[in-house]
Enzyme design. Structure first.
Site, mmCIF file in Angstrom:
data_model
loop_
_atom_site.group_PDB
_atom_site.id
_atom_site.type_symbol
_atom_site.label_atom_id
_atom_site.label_comp_id
_atom_site.label_asym_id
_atom_site.label_seq_id
_atom_site.Cartn_x
_atom_site.Cartn_y
_atom_site.Cartn_z
ATOM 1 N N HIS A 1 -10.759 7.002 15.458
ATOM 2 C CA HIS A 1 -11.004 7.234 13.975
ATOM 3 C C HIS A 1 -10.054 8.768 14.091
ATOM 4 O O HIS A 1 -11.153 9.745 13.341
ATOM 5 C CB HIS A 1 -12.150 7.347 13.587
ATOM 6 C CG HIS A 1 -12.967 5.946 14.188
ATOM 7 N ND1 HIS A 1 -14.384 5.796 13.350
ATOM 8 C CD2 HIS A 1 -11.950 4.443 13.642
ATOM 9 C CE1 HIS A 1 -14.890 4.080 13.175
ATOM 10 N NE2 HIS A 1 -13.102 4.293 13.799
ATOM 11 N N HIS B 1 -17.946 6.468 20.232
ATOM 12 C CA HIS B 1 -17.700 4.578 20.740
ATOM 13 C C HIS B 1 -16.331 4.795 21.273
ATOM 14 O O HIS B 1 -15.527 5.225 21.339
ATOM 15 C CB HIS B 1 -16.975 4.398 19.175
ATOM 16 C CG HIS B 1 -18.601 3.589 18.842
ATOM 17 N ND1 HIS B 1 -17.826 2.398 17.563
ATOM 18 C CD2 HIS B 1 -19.453 3.261 19.054
ATOM 19 C CE1 HIS B 1 -18.921 2.437 17.340
ATOM 20 N NE2 HIS B 1 -20.153 2.575 17.856
ATOM 21 N N LYS C 1 -14.446 8.245 9.999
ATOM 22 C CA LYS C 1 -13.424 7.789 10.315
ATOM 23 C C LYS C 1 -12.845 8.185 9.518
ATOM 24 O O LYS C 1 -12.739 8.976 8.372
ATOM 25 C CB LYS C 1 -13.920 6.054 10.045
ATOM 26 C CG LYS C 1 -12.322 5.432 9.992
ATOM 27 C CD LYS C 1 -13.003 4.154 10.172
ATOM 28 C CE LYS C 1 -11.493 3.005 10.066
ATOM 29 N NZ LYS C 1 -12.112 1.786 10.225
ATOM 30 N N TRP D 1 -21.846 3.536 10.510
ATOM 31 C CA TRP D 1 -21.141 3.922 9.766
ATOM 32 C C TRP D 1 -20.749 2.626 9.165
ATOM 33 O O TRP D 1 -21.338 1.421 8.421
ATOM 34 C CB TRP D 1 -20.126 2.931 11.106
ATOM 35 C CG TRP D 1 -18.730 2.913 10.217
ATOM 36 C CD1 TRP D 1 -18.054 3.565 10.176
ATOM 37 C CD2 TRP D 1 -17.985 1.678 10.150
ATOM 38 N NE1 TRP D 1 -16.650 3.327 9.121
ATOM 39 C CE2 TRP D 1 -16.801 2.425 9.104
ATOM 40 C CE3 TRP D 1 -17.977 0.122 10.313
ATOM 41 C CZ2 TRP D 1 -15.662 1.178 8.452
ATOM 42 C CZ3 TRP D 1 -17.169 -1.162 9.504
ATOM 43 C CH2 TRP D 1 -15.937 0.190 9.247
ATOM 44 N N GLU E 1 -21.267 7.752 11.624
ATOM 45 C CA GLU E 1 -20.334 7.576 12.657
ATOM 46 C C GLU E 1 -19.102 8.047 11.206
ATOM 47 O O GLU E 1 -19.029 7.571 10.278
ATOM 48 C CB GLU E 1 -19.911 5.925 13.283
ATOM 49 C CG GLU E 1 -18.329 5.914 13.305
ATOM 50 C CD GLU E 1 -17.930 4.792 14.177
ATOM 51 O OE1 GLU E 1 -18.983 3.892 13.908
ATOM 52 O OE2 GLU E 1 -17.268 3.907 14.220
ATOM 53 N N ASP F 1 -16.608 -0.006 21.704
ATOM 54 C CA ASP F 1 -15.922 -0.482 20.766
ATOM 55 C C ASP F 1 -14.439 -1.072 19.819
ATOM 56 O O ASP F 1 -13.796 -0.392 20.181
ATOM 57 C CB ASP F 1 -16.175 1.009 19.245
ATOM 58 C CG ASP F 1 -16.526 0.027 17.761
ATOM 59 O OD1 ASP F 1 -16.503 -0.969 17.281
ATOM 60 O OD2 ASP F 1 -16.433 0.893 17.064
ATOM 61 N N ASP G 1 -8.180 -1.078 17.396
ATOM 62 C CA ASP G 1 -9.556 -0.975 18.838
ATOM 63 C C ASP G 1 -8.832 -2.437 19.650
ATOM 64 O O ASP G 1 -10.206 -3.437 19.817
ATOM 65 C CB ASP G 1 -10.306 -2.103 18.035
ATOM 66 C CG ASP G 1 -11.231 -1.402 16.898
ATOM 67 O OD1 ASP G 1 -11.964 -0.093 17.118
ATOM 68 O OD2 ASP G 1 -10.985 -0.875 15.438
ATOM 69 N N ASP H 1 -15.540 8.335 17.411
ATOM 70 C CA ASP H 1 -14.583 6.822 17.931
ATOM 71 C C ASP H 1 -13.409 7.059 17.936
ATOM 72 O O ASP H 1 -12.815 7.690 17.568
ATOM 73 C CB ASP H 1 -14.940 5.471 17.087
ATOM 74 C CG ASP H 1 -13.946 4.575 17.139
ATOM 75 O OD1 ASP H 1 -13.361 4.474 17.678
ATOM 76 O OD2 ASP H 1 -14.417 3.641 16.941
ATOM 77 N N ASP I 1 -5.763 2.267 14.610
ATOM 78 C CA ASP I 1 -6.975 2.436 14.698
ATOM 79 C C ASP I 1 -7.338 1.007 14.690
ATOM 80 O O ASP I 1 -8.436 0.478 14.551
ATOM 81 C CB ASP I 1 -8.620 2.432 13.684
ATOM 82 C CG ASP I 1 -9.587 1.738 13.946
ATOM 83 O OD1 ASP I 1 -9.999 2.272 15.263
ATOM 84 O OD2 ASP I 1 -11.049 1.910 13.176
HETATM 85 C C1 RNT Z 1 -15.387 0.617 12.509
HETATM 86 C C2 RNT Z 1 -16.468 1.292 13.533
HETATM 87 C C3 RNT Z 1 -17.354 0.316 13.478
HETATM 88 C C4 RNT Z 1 -16.832 -0.741 13.843
HETATM 89 C C5 RNT Z 1 -18.319 -1.403 14.383
HETATM 90 C C6 RNT Z 1 -17.821 -3.236 14.481
HETATM 91 O O1 RNT Z 1 -13.728 1.181 12.521
HETATM 92 O O2 RNT Z 1 -15.365 1.939 14.461
HETATM 93 O O3 RNT Z 1 -17.618 0.845 14.768
HETATM 94 O O4 RNT Z 1 -16.179 -0.421 14.933
HETATM 95 O O5 RNT Z 1 -20.146 -1.329 13.771
HETATM 96 ZN ZN ZN Z 2 -16.485 2.458 16.229
#
Ligand code: RNT
Ligand code: ZN
Length: 409
Positions: free
Chosen positions: A253, A277, A219, A176, A217, A316, A287, A250, A285
């Protein structure tokens, strides 16, 4: 026993569901334990991601993080993996920079993994570093900076290979990169071409394809990177397909109204395997700790229907505003609960209704099945795995907070 009978009416074998869940491994992200900082710098966290909150007791050393993970693993049933980031390498004295770190920086983690009996996944860390200060890494216009991060990518493949071989299980490695721009760029193509060329440099180095499974990954945007992300969904999908690696979805994302679960079947058709993820965006985003909500349910259902063997699932999220151990345990248990629920659904019957055009009955049953006695099966699964079935696990987290976390300044 009652639940078993109820599910049996639909031809669902609760024993088989529990066996399936026991074999399915979810990768626990090491970074919930210290707000994504690691051991090779003093912060701050950069790259357009952010933790909010300052709950006391975060892990400050590898020993503390390992102890916290031991606690987490003792409260979660089923099979786990650990997902490490390159910034969690262990350095004696001087810190080895990211372009030169290697397996030697991860030996204690491998020893820990062997002791605990888990496998490892890995991530190069393309953020929280002076050479990422411009918000660009592998796509930076400066060839010297790109070179530094290419070396980091290559070293990371070596570390992943070491994990895969030592632990005799393929190590998933997730690339990523936060690269992007805050405001409208004048050139959208150039950075993507540089990104692809840098990734090509990394992946052309020899690595054992049986020991290492690489993925990229995508985004949509990050904080301070609102207008353009080099590794967009389309870039990642195209690059990964063409170069024969995997892509990672993810849940945080995409546009908030996009249905991430709907992407899974298409990815699976053309990639064969999908990396995932599990996260929870709240307005952005952000988390947050994952909850048993409709998004998680829908993703878990797709994963179960399309055979969990075809997925590399990792958590994640990083909430720094609540007890971090509780955040970890709750998220992991929620994921497993949704997977188990999905395994207890009469999919054959529902698919028959869909194909027969019987949408009224399909809707009725989809809703009524939600309230079937899943809890009893979960409780039995926890019992067999010697972990608490319900919220009593939190008592143990509170004790750990009193005895261990509160002593950390
Ligand atoms: C960031 C991504 C990535 C991170 C990790 C820490 O937007 O989601 O996966 O969260 O690598
Ligand atoms: Zn991620």
């Amino acid at each position: 026993e009652e639940a078993k009978k109820i599910y049996a009416q639909f031809g669902i074998d609760t024993e088989a569901a529990m066996e399936r869940l026991a074999k399915l491994s979810v990768s626990v992200h090491c970074w919930q334990g210290d707000d994504v900082i690691g051991f090779d710098h003093d912060g701050p966290l950069t790259g357009g991601i952010q933790t909010t909150g300052n709950y006391p007791g975060k892990a400050r050393t590898p020993e503390e993080l390992m102890a916290d993970l031991d606690k987490v693993f003792s409260l979660v049933p089923g099979k786990k993996k650990l997902n490490l980031h390159a910034c969690y390498g262990i350095h004696e004295g001087v810190i080895t920079d990211r372009d030169r770190i290697g397996p030697e920086n991860f030996e204690p983690w491998v020893r820990w993994a062997k002791r605990v009996g888990v496998k490892l996944d890995f991530n190069p860390t393309f953020f929280s570093h002076p050479k990422a200060a411009d918000g660009l890494t592998l796509s930076h216009p400066d060839a010297k900076i790109r070179k530094f991060w290419i070396k980091h990518g290559i070293q990371s493949l070596k570390i992943a290979e070491y994990f895969g071989k030592e632990l005799k299980s393929p190590c998933g490695i997730n690339f990523w990169c936060p690269d992007g721009y805050k405001d409208e760029p004048s050139d959208r193509l150039g950075p993507r071409k540089r990104m692809a060329a840098s990734l090509d440099e990394i992946f052309k180095c020899r690595y054992d394809r049986k020991a290492v499974v690489p993925f990229l990954e995508s985004k949509l945007f990050g904080i301070g990177v609102e207008s353009y992300t080099v590794n967009s969904h389309e870039f990642v999908t195209g690059y990964a397909l063409k170069r024969g690696i995997l892509a990672l979805l993810d849940m945080g994302h995409f546009h908030l109204t996009e249905n991430v679960a709907d992407k899974i079947s298409s990815f699976l058709m053309f990639f064969g395997k999908v990396a995932f993820h599990i996260s929870r965006p709240v307005r952005w985003d952000s988390d947050h700790v994952i909850r048993q909500n409709d998004d998680l349910r829908a993703c878990a259902q797709e994963i179960v229907k399309m055979n969990p063997k075809n997925f590399i699932i990792a958590l994640d999220y990083f909430d720094a505003s609540i007890n971090r151990i509780a955040a970890w345990v709750l998220g992991m248990r929620n994921m497993q609960k949704e997977l188990l629920k999905a395994m207890l659904m009469p999919w054959d019957k529902l698919v028959r209704l869909q194909n027969g055009g019987d949408f009224t009955e399909q809707l009725v049953l989809q809703e009524e099945y939600r309230n079937y006695p899943f809890d009893a099966v979960w409780a039995e699964f926890c019992k067999r795995n010697s972990v608490p079935a319900s919220e009593e696990w939190f008592d143990s987290v509170k004790r750990y907070e009193q005895q261990v976390l509160s002593r950390r300044s």
